[in-house]
Design a protein around this motif. Structure first.
Motif, mmCIF file in Angstrom:
data_model
loop_
_atom_site.group_PDB
_atom_site.id
_atom_site.type_symbol
_atom_site.label_atom_id
_atom_site.label_comp_id
_atom_site.label_asym_id
_atom_site.label_seq_id
_atom_site.Cartn_x
_atom_site.Cartn_y
_atom_site.Cartn_z
ATOM 1 N N ARG A 80 0.849 -1.182 0.000
ATOM 2 C CA ARG A 80 0.000 0.000 0.000
ATOM 3 C C ARG A 80 0.886 1.234 0.000
ATOM 4 N NH1 ARG A 80 -5.165 -0.512 4.053
ATOM 5 N NH2 ARG A 80 -6.031 -2.406 3.178
ATOM 6 N N THR A 81 0.418 2.290 -0.627
ATOM 7 C CA THR A 81 1.166 3.541 -0.636
ATOM 8 C C THR A 81 0.216 4.689 -0.335
ATOM 9 O OG1 THR A 81 0.847 3.816 -3.013
ATOM 10 C CG2 THR A 81 2.883 2.721 -2.310
ATOM 11 N N GLY A 82 0.778 5.820 0.058
ATOM 12 C CA GLY A 82 -0.031 7.000 0.341
ATOM 13 C C GLY A 82 -0.579 6.997 1.758
ATOM 14 N N ARG A 83 -1.184 8.125 2.104
ATOM 15 C CA ARG A 83 -1.720 8.261 3.456
ATOM 16 C C ARG A 83 -3.194 8.671 3.439
ATOM 17 N NH1 ARG A 83 3.430 10.803 6.698
ATOM 18 N NH2 ARG A 83 4.667 8.925 6.526
ATOM 19 N N ASP A 84 -3.892 8.317 2.376
ATOM 20 C CA ASP A 84 -5.308 8.675 2.251
ATOM 21 C C ASP A 84 -6.151 8.108 3.387
ATOM 22 O OD1 ASP A 84 -4.519 9.823 -0.118
ATOM 23 O OD2 ASP A 84 -5.355 8.246 -1.387
ATOM 24 N N LYS A 85 -5.805 6.912 3.846
ATOM 25 C CA LYS A 85 -6.584 6.245 4.887
ATOM 26 C C LYS A 85 -5.868 6.233 6.239
ATOM 27 C CE LYS A 85 -8.874 3.068 1.704
ATOM 28 N NZ LYS A 85 -9.118 1.647 1.426
ATOM 29 N N GLN A 86 -4.854 7.048 6.403
ATOM 30 C CA GLN A 86 -4.037 7.070 7.614
ATOM 31 C C GLN A 86 -4.860 7.429 8.851
ATOM 32 O OE1 GLN A 86 -0.571 6.428 8.268
ATOM 33 N NE2 GLN A 86 -1.487 6.540 10.274
ATOM 34 N N ARG A 87 -4.607 6.725 9.946
ATOM 35 C CA ARG A 87 -5.259 7.024 11.224
ATOM 36 C C ARG A 87 -4.425 8.022 12.024
ATOM 37 N NH1 ARG A 87 -8.971 2.998 13.661
ATOM 38 N NH2 ARG A 87 -9.194 1.306 12.172
ATOM 39 N N TYR A 88 -5.141 8.901 12.756
ATOM 40 C CA TYR A 88 -4.513 9.863 13.659
ATOM 41 C C TYR A 88 -5.305 9.896 14.955
ATOM 42 C CZ TYR A 88 -2.144 11.533 9.472
ATOM 43 O OH TYR A 88 -1.387 11.607 8.332
ATOM 44 N N ARG A 89 -4.614 10.161 16.071
ATOM 45 C CA ARG A 89 -5.298 10.401 17.342
ATOM 46 C C ARG A 89 -5.905 11.793 17.322
ATOM 47 N NH1 ARG A 89 -2.417 7.478 22.021
ATOM 48 N NH2 ARG A 89 -3.250 5.392 21.642
ATOM 49 N N GLU A 90 -6.831 12.054 18.235
ATOM 50 C CA GLU A 90 -7.459 13.379 18.329
ATOM 51 C C GLU A 90 -6.430 14.491 18.473
ATOM 52 O OE1 GLU A 90 -10.649 14.065 21.072
ATOM 53 O OE2 GLU A 90 -11.610 12.175 20.529
ATOM 54 N N GLU A 91 -5.340 14.223 19.212
ATOM 55 C CA GLU A 91 -4.304 15.228 19.443
ATOM 56 C C GLU A 91 -3.403 15.412 18.226
ATOM 57 O OE1 GLU A 91 -4.559 12.393 21.380
ATOM 58 O OE2 GLU A 91 -5.790 13.244 22.965
ATOM 59 N N GLY A 92 -3.572 14.574 17.193
ATOM 60 C CA GLY A 92 -2.824 14.731 15.961
ATOM 61 C C GLY A 92 -1.691 13.749 15.729
ATOM 62 N N GLY A 98 21.524 1.357 9.598
ATOM 63 C CA GLY A 98 20.846 0.731 10.719
ATOM 64 C C GLY A 98 19.709 -0.167 10.289
ATOM 65 N N LEU A 99 19.288 -0.963 11.245
ATOM 66 C CA LEU A 99 18.214 -1.920 11.032
ATOM 67 C C LEU A 99 16.953 -1.449 11.736
ATOM 68 C CD1 LEU A 99 20.251 -5.203 11.659
ATOM 69 C CD2 LEU A 99 19.593 -4.214 9.451
ATOM 70 N N ILE A 100 15.823 -1.906 11.250
ATOM 71 C CA ILE A 100 14.532 -1.625 11.872
ATOM 72 C C ILE A 100 13.699 -2.902 11.830
ATOM 73 C CG2 ILE A 100 14.549 0.827 11.250
ATOM 74 C CD1 ILE A 100 12.575 0.113 8.956
ATOM 75 N N PHE A 101 12.643 -2.954 12.650
ATOM 76 C CA PHE A 101 11.672 -4.019 12.435
ATOM 77 C C PHE A 101 10.532 -3.428 11.611
ATOM 78 C CE2 PHE A 101 10.921 -2.786 16.990
ATOM 79 C CZ PHE A 101 9.654 -2.239 16.887
ATOM 80 N N PRO A 102 9.775 -4.278 10.921
ATOM 81 C CA PRO A 102 8.736 -3.769 10.016
ATOM 82 C C PRO A 102 7.684 -2.948 10.752
ATOM 83 C CG PRO A 102 9.104 -6.117 9.670
ATOM 84 C CD PRO A 102 9.864 -5.733 10.898
ATOM 85 N N LYS A 103 7.368 -1.780 10.211
ATOM 86 C CA LYS A 103 6.295 -0.933 10.746
ATOM 87 C C LYS A 103 5.873 0.066 9.691
ATOM 88 C CE LYS A 103 7.979 3.371 11.771
ATOM 89 N NZ LYS A 103 7.730 4.056 10.508
ATOM 90 N N GLY A 104 4.648 0.536 9.840
ATOM 91 C CA GLY A 104 4.150 1.523 8.894
ATOM 92 C C GLY A 104 2.770 1.990 9.295
#
Length: 184
Positions: free
Chosen positions: A25-37, A69-75
């Protein structure tokens, strides 16, 4: 996660299964945010029994697309999925793994990209829902394999080479809760 996935007992740590390729998936059209942003993200710490047959576990890390550096998967955690579904999707997209998830906790961190967008205060941070994934499938082909390489490693190596402090904290919390003998 689904009934079609083999159990951890059904495959050993060196098994690689074929899976249909899914696009990331790409883009942030469906991205979730908390009330505080704060932007909401989800990720996994993928784990398996040591491939060499020794006692213990290995952690799967991937290279960061933005530096050393290394990361674990997240998005991004999107509006049409649960945090668990988002974490599983990100693990499949970035690392080409699937498995059974167990919730670890939430971790808040300051986001460089959100700051570059001019965000300040809570809006400049993200909150990550982190899960531990007992890997049951390692795919030969996955959406981001041209951009990312996988590294199975000892948890202490993962912590020492992890790019982000909040991810190091998550790895340590996983160790304390699920692998106390490691003394991370």
């Amino acid at each position: 996660m689904g009934a079609e996935s083999p159990t951890a007992e059904a495959i050993d740590s060196s098994t690689t299964l074929q899976s249909p390729v899914v696009l990331a998936r790409t883009g942030r059209d469906k991205q979730r945010y908390r009330e505080e942003g704060q932007r909401l993200v989800a990720g996994c710490i993928p784990v398996r029994a040591c491939a060499d047959g020794s006692r213990g576990v290995e952690v799967l890390m991937v290279n960061s697309k933005h530096g050393d550096g290394l990361i674990f998967p997240k998005g991004g955690w999107e509006t049409d999925e649960t945090a668990e579904e988002a974490a599983a999707r990100e693990s499949m997209e970035e690392a080409g793994v699937r498995g059974d998830l167990q919730e670890l906790g939430e971790f808040e961190f300051s986001s460089k990209s959100r700051k570059k967008e001019g965000k300040k205060g809570p809006q400049a941070s993200c909150i990550a829902a982190v899960f531990v994934m007992q890997v049951t499938e390692e795919m030969d082909v996955w959406p981001e394999q041209a951009e990312r390489s996988r590294t199975w490693c000892h948890p202490s190596y993962a912590i020492a080479n992890c790019r982000h402090e909040w991810m190091q904290d998550a790895l340590r919390q996983w160790g304390r809760r699920f692998q106390p003998e490691l003394q991370l």
